[in-house]
Design a protein around this motif. Sequence first.
Motif, PDB file in Angstrom:
ATOM      1  N   MET A 112      41.273  -4.781 -21.001  1.00 46.30           N
ATOM      2  CA  MET A 112      41.224  -6.096 -20.402  1.00 46.30           C
ATOM      3  C   MET A 112      42.538  -6.806 -20.737  1.00 46.30           C
ATOM      4  N   SER A 113      43.159  -7.391 -19.729  1.00 49.14           N
ATOM      5  CA  SER A 113      44.441  -8.067 -19.919  1.00 49.14           C
ATOM      6  C   SER A 113      44.246  -9.427 -20.581  1.00 49.14           C
ATOM      7  N   GLN A 114      45.357  -9.983 -21.044  1.00 45.81           N
ATOM      8  CA  GLN A 114      45.320 -11.303 -21.666  1.00 45.81           C
ATOM      9  C   GLN A 114      44.826 -12.348 -20.662  1.00 45.81           C
ATOM     10  N   THR A 115      45.276 -12.235 -19.432  1.00 45.49           N
ATOM     11  CA  THR A 115      44.846 -13.172 -18.387  1.00 45.49           C
ATOM     12  C   THR A 115      43.343 -13.059 -18.135  1.00 45.49           C
ATOM     13  N   ASP A 116      42.821 -11.832 -18.098  1.00 41.64           N
ATOM     14  CA  ASP A 116      41.387 -11.641 -17.886  1.00 41.64           C
ATOM     15  C   ASP A 116      40.573 -12.243 -19.030  1.00 41.64           C
ATOM     16  N   ARG A 117      41.046 -12.037 -20.258  1.00 43.09           N
ATOM     17  CA  ARG A 117      40.341 -12.605 -21.416  1.00 43.09           C
ATOM     18  C   ARG A 117      40.358 -14.126 -21.355  1.00 43.09           C
ATOM     19  N   LEU A 118      41.505 -14.680 -20.997  1.00 42.04           N
ATOM     20  CA  LEU A 118      41.628 -16.130 -20.903  1.00 42.04           C
ATOM     21  C   LEU A 118      40.732 -16.675 -19.789  1.00 42.04           C
ATOM     22  N   ARG A 119      40.698 -15.989 -18.649  1.00 40.95           N
ATOM     23  CA  ARG A 119      39.845 -16.417 -17.540  1.00 40.95           C
ATOM     24  C   ARG A 119      38.377 -16.429 -17.980  1.00 40.95           C
ATOM     25  N   ARG A 120      37.949 -15.365 -18.666  1.00 40.45           N
ATOM     26  CA  ARG A 120      36.557 -15.285 -19.109  1.00 40.45           C
ATOM     27  C   ARG A 120      36.234 -16.397 -20.103  1.00 40.45           C
ATOM     28  N   LEU A 121      37.141 -16.651 -21.022  1.00 41.31           N
ATOM     29  CA  LEU A 121      36.937 -17.725 -21.994  1.00 41.31           C
ATOM     30  C   LEU A 121      36.830 -19.076 -21.294  1.00 41.31           C
TER      31      LEU A 121
END
Length: 131
Positions: free
Chosen positions: A1-10
């Motif tokens: 999971m990319s940093q952007t994906d993690r940030l989006r989920r958060l």
Amino acid sequence: MSQTDRLRRLLEDELDDCCDADVTDRLAELESLVDAVPTASTSDLAALSTLGDETRHRLVRLLVAAESDLCVCEITPLVDVGDSAVSHALSDLTDAGLVSRRKEGTWRYYRATDRAERLLEALDATRGDRR
């Protein structure tokens, strides 16, 4: 999971409960903030951690303030550690690119590098901002 994906989920988890913010817009805003912050290089972080030792920190400050190159025999009386500790600290500082060394016969002379001066200026500015 990319940093952007993690940030989006958060953001989706956090923003769904607290406000009507658009996750996509908020994510784009946060990504632009991250892109604007310069990333420190590994060598910058190593140089900064080298200054974490009180003796090395004092030596760099001394060398930045000095008007000329100094040898260990001139530096040692100015700090409360022995010749060996000063030599070892100067070696660490040289390895970190904060001090340059030149040899003249059996003597070695040291001076702070521009990098050391910039790093100390940044630390001083940061310390000033917290006051």
